[in-house]
Write a protein that holds these residues in place. Structure first.
Motif, mmCIF file in Angstrom:
data_model
loop_
_atom_site.group_PDB
_atom_site.id
_atom_site.type_symbol
_atom_site.label_atom_id
_atom_site.label_comp_id
_atom_site.label_asym_id
_atom_site.label_seq_id
_atom_site.Cartn_x
_atom_site.Cartn_y
_atom_site.Cartn_z
ATOM 1 N N ALA A 135 -56.031 -55.769 36.671
ATOM 2 C CA ALA A 135 -55.627 -55.110 37.923
ATOM 3 C C ALA A 135 -55.756 -56.077 39.105
ATOM 4 C CB ALA A 135 -56.475 -53.859 38.156
ATOM 5 N N ASP A 177 -50.968 -49.935 46.163
ATOM 6 C CA ASP A 177 -51.403 -48.598 46.592
ATOM 7 C C ASP A 177 -51.463 -48.574 48.118
ATOM 8 O OD1 ASP A 177 -51.889 -48.358 43.897
ATOM 9 O OD2 ASP A 177 -54.080 -48.504 44.076
ATOM 10 N N ASP A 218 -54.320 -49.934 41.645
ATOM 11 C CA ASP A 218 -55.207 -49.241 40.699
ATOM 12 C C ASP A 218 -56.636 -49.201 41.219
ATOM 13 O OD1 ASP A 218 -53.961 -48.175 38.581
ATOM 14 O OD2 ASP A 218 -54.116 -49.957 37.286
#
Ligand code: ZN
Ligand code: ZN
Length: 354
Positions: A135, A177, A218
């Protein structure tokens, strides 16, 4: 199950510290251990089992996200119901639990002693597993792509704020995000402030611009700084840039499993001090990065401890010349058994962006 391995590490810490259980209230640590991303969750890991508490609003979310824990629907403030389950020597996060919450727990619980255990989960978080490394690496690649776009989009004539907001938008477009932190764009004398906030001021020709940004993906962060030129630099600015670049290289070379955190800091600090700029490098060489953009371990002149394989941290020496300009170059690296892998790929050769 990812959470299983992490909870087992907590179990072994409980034995090592002679604790009967650990109460986890800090949302980042709750997320790390349980997978729960909501804002109201608490977990209790004790010798009998693993309990996760949330209120009715998050029951469905918890059913989806939380594996390996017995799920308990509690009253909205959680702690009253949590207290009923506490007995023996219970470690708690003294860095994050308020005095009031501490008093409530003590009043409501029976035979129980709260033992400060702040940093227990943070220490486990220092070593990233494969899922976390993937990630973070992806978040770093994503920010690299946005840096490439910046070089095409240009700097001169735009305001710091315009550039910063544009970069934040592009991070989202690339799939982040959110930005890992508000993007920093600091030109000319403003670049001499380590935590500069972008201003509504035009970026001029022939100056240095510090850009610091990262993506969150994530839940995991990346962090990368580059310093660009907007044209021809005077000799002093060009010299300082090369000084920071070679110090950054020395810092990277010093990062390996087993190296003392202090030594890594010293490796980059020494050339800066030798050039008479030691007083203008006023912060540590780097910090850990994971679910939080600043976490353990830290690379500072007084840091204790050693680097271990699986640590993810920044290497970001700088020279800040008050009233003139600043240069900071920051890479994100993962510590490997025999060295480090650099996750940030943007060129560090002085780049002119018009
Ligand atoms: Zn940064
Ligand atoms: Zn940083």
């Amino acid at each position: 199950v990812v959470g299983e391995a992490r909870a087992e590490k907590v179990d072994s810490q409980l034995r090592a510290r002679d604790l009967d259980g650990l109460l986890v209230t800090h949302p980042v640590n709750v997320r790390y251990l349980t997978g729960f991303t909501g804002s109201n969750g608490v977990c209790l890991i004790n010798r009998e089992g693993r309990l996760f508490f949330t209120d009715f609003r998050y029951v469905e979310q918890a059913a989806e996200q939380v594996l390996g824990f017995e799920k308990i629907t509690a009253g909205r403030d959680l702690l009253g119901d949590v207290a009923k389950r506490l007995s023996g020597r219970i470690g708690f996060d003294d860095a994050h639990l308020s005095v009031r919450a501490h008093a409530r727990l003590t009043d409501a619980a029976g035979e129980m002693t709260l033992i400060p255990a702040g940093g227990l989960v943070e220490e486990i978080r220092e070593i990233k597993d494969a899922h976390e490394l993937a990630a973070i690496a992806e978040a770093a690649r994503l920010a690299d792509t946005v840096y490439e776009g910046l070089c095409e989009g240009g700097l001169t004539g735009r305001t710091e704020l315009e550039v910063a907001r544009d970069l934040e938008r592009r991070l989202l477009e690339e799939g982040a995000d959110e930005p890992a932190f508000p993007v920093i764009v600091a030109s000319g004398p403003h670049g001499a402030r380590p935590h500069a906030e972008p201003r509504d001021a035009e970026i001029t020709l022939n100056t240095l611009v510090v850009v610091d940004m990262g993506a969150r993906l994530d839940g995991y962060c990346s962090d990368c700084t580059r310093t660009f030129a907007t044209g021809r630099l005077n000799d002093r600015a060009a010299e300082v840039y090369e000084l920071v670049r070679s110090a950054q290289n020395a810092g990277l070379e010093a990062v390996r499993a087993g190296a003392a955190c202090q030594e890594a800091d010293a490796a980059a600090r020494e050339p800066i001090e030798a050039a008479g700029q030691g007083d203008n490098f006023g912060h540590g060489l780097g910090h850990g990065v994971g679910l939080e953009v600043h976490e353990a371990p830290r690379l500072t002149p007084t840091a204790q401890g050693q680097l271990e394989a699986g640590n993810v941290l920044t290497v970001e020496p700088a020279v800040y010349l008050p009233g003139a300009f600043g240069v900071r170059i920051e890479d994100l690296v993962v510590v490997t058994p025999d060295g480090r892998d650099v996750l940030t790929g943007v060129s560090k050769t002085l780049t002119v962006v018009g």
